[in-house]
Design a protein around this motif. Structure first.
Motif, short mmCIF file in Angstrom:
data_model
loop_
_atom_site.label_atom_id
_atom_site.label_comp_id
_atom_site.label_asym_id
_atom_site.label_seq_id
_atom_site.Cartn_x
_atom_site.Cartn_y
_atom_site.Cartn_z
N GLU A 110 0.83 -1.21 0.00
CA GLU A 110 0.00 0.00 0.00
C GLU A 110 0.87 1.26 0.00
N LEU A 248 -4.47 -1.34 -4.65
CA LEU A 248 -4.00 -2.46 -3.84
C LEU A 248 -4.39 -3.81 -4.44
N ASN A 253 0.20 -7.58 -5.04
CA ASN A 253 0.39 -8.42 -3.86
C ASN A 253 0.27 -9.91 -4.14
#
Length: 286
Positions: A110, A248, A253
């Protein structure tokens, strides 16, 4: 000496510590407080209902005074506009009162969290940042639960893969970092679960654990923001979440982090086990 042996020795040597746990009624704070007590530490579990308010600096000193360490979990997202100022101010106050050992919960990947992390680093504290992947418990606690209880999860995650982490692992890492002397001071610890799942696959695992039928409905971040506004979320908060989820949940990720194994000397808990335990507790029953 194994990591596990070192961890056990750290815990034995830190049993006279007093640790302030902010957000003690929240997803991570509740588990950090429990893990710290289980390790023999003295815990000051604080929240707005217990005399501590992130937005009211007059409540800070009494909570911090005489403590040895603190776990900082900002009540809104760590990347929110208010977080950096609050984290920096609280950290400086803690250091001024002799509470130098601070562990901050942050969010892996983030970019909006960087100002809060930098504010902690600039405070003069002996700091550690724990950057966590998406919580497994976000499916069992909080705003997503109601949809799952009624058969569907509407969320702007597309088919992105995420290594969902059990918040109990976050708590164990935090307590280890707090009790390990200087070992994790000045370090960023990234923690995740042991494997990658899409949100669709996570919902399917929950369905398998409950024996019910659940549907995952992917929407755009903008569509999700419009639905939040319809539920009464303030416009500025909804806009922040649209921006946050748009970045995000873009695939950045979709990789594993080995912080749990590095710190605790074991593998992280698996999502399947989380889903079975939560289902057995009746979390998703309508």
């Amino acid at each position: 000496m194994t990591d596990h042996t070192a961890h056990d020795q750290d815990i034995r040597g830190a049993r006279d510590m007093t640790v302030v746990v902010t957000g003690a009624s929240g997803r991570t704070g509740r588990r950090v407080a429990g893990a710290a007590r289980a390790a023999g530490l003295t815990v000051r579990a604080v929240s707005r209902a217990r005399g501590f308010d992130w937005t009211d600096r007059s409540t800070w000193a009494d909570v911090l005074r005489g403590a040895d360490a603190a776990y900082l979990a900002h009540p809104t997202d760590i990347g929110s506009p208010a977080a950096a100022g609050a984290v920096g101010a609280l950290a400086r106050e803690a250091v001024g009162l002799g509470v130098r050992r601070l562990v901050l919960l942050s969010s892996r990947g983030e970019e909006q969290a960087s100002p809060a992390e930098e504010a902690l680093r600039a405070s003069g504290a002996d700091w550690t940042v724990v950057r966590a992947a998406w919580f497994a418990q976000n499916f069992s606690e909080g705003p997503l639960v109601d949809g799952l209880r009624h058969g569907e999860l509407v969320f702007p995650a597309g088919e992105v893969r995420e290594p969902f982490i059990d918040v109990r692992d976050i708590a164990d890492v935090v307590v280890a970092a707090l009790t390990a002397g200087d070992r994790y001071v000045g370090r960023d610890l990234e923690v995740s679960g042991p494997r990658l799942l899409t949100f669709r696959e996570a919902v399917a695992e929950i369905a398998g654990a409950t024996g019910g039928e659940l549907v995952y409905v992917p929407v755009t971040a903008r569509e999700y923001g419009e639905s939040l506004a319809g539920f009464g979320v303030p416009p500025e908060e909804a806009e922040f979440l649209v921006e946050l989820f748009g970045s995000l949940l873009d695939g950045r990720n979709a990789h594993l982090s080995d912080g749990v194994r590095q710190v605790l000397g074991r593998e992280p808990r698996d999502f399947t086990d989380f889903a079975r335990e939560a289902a057995a507790a009746g979390v998703w029953k309508a």
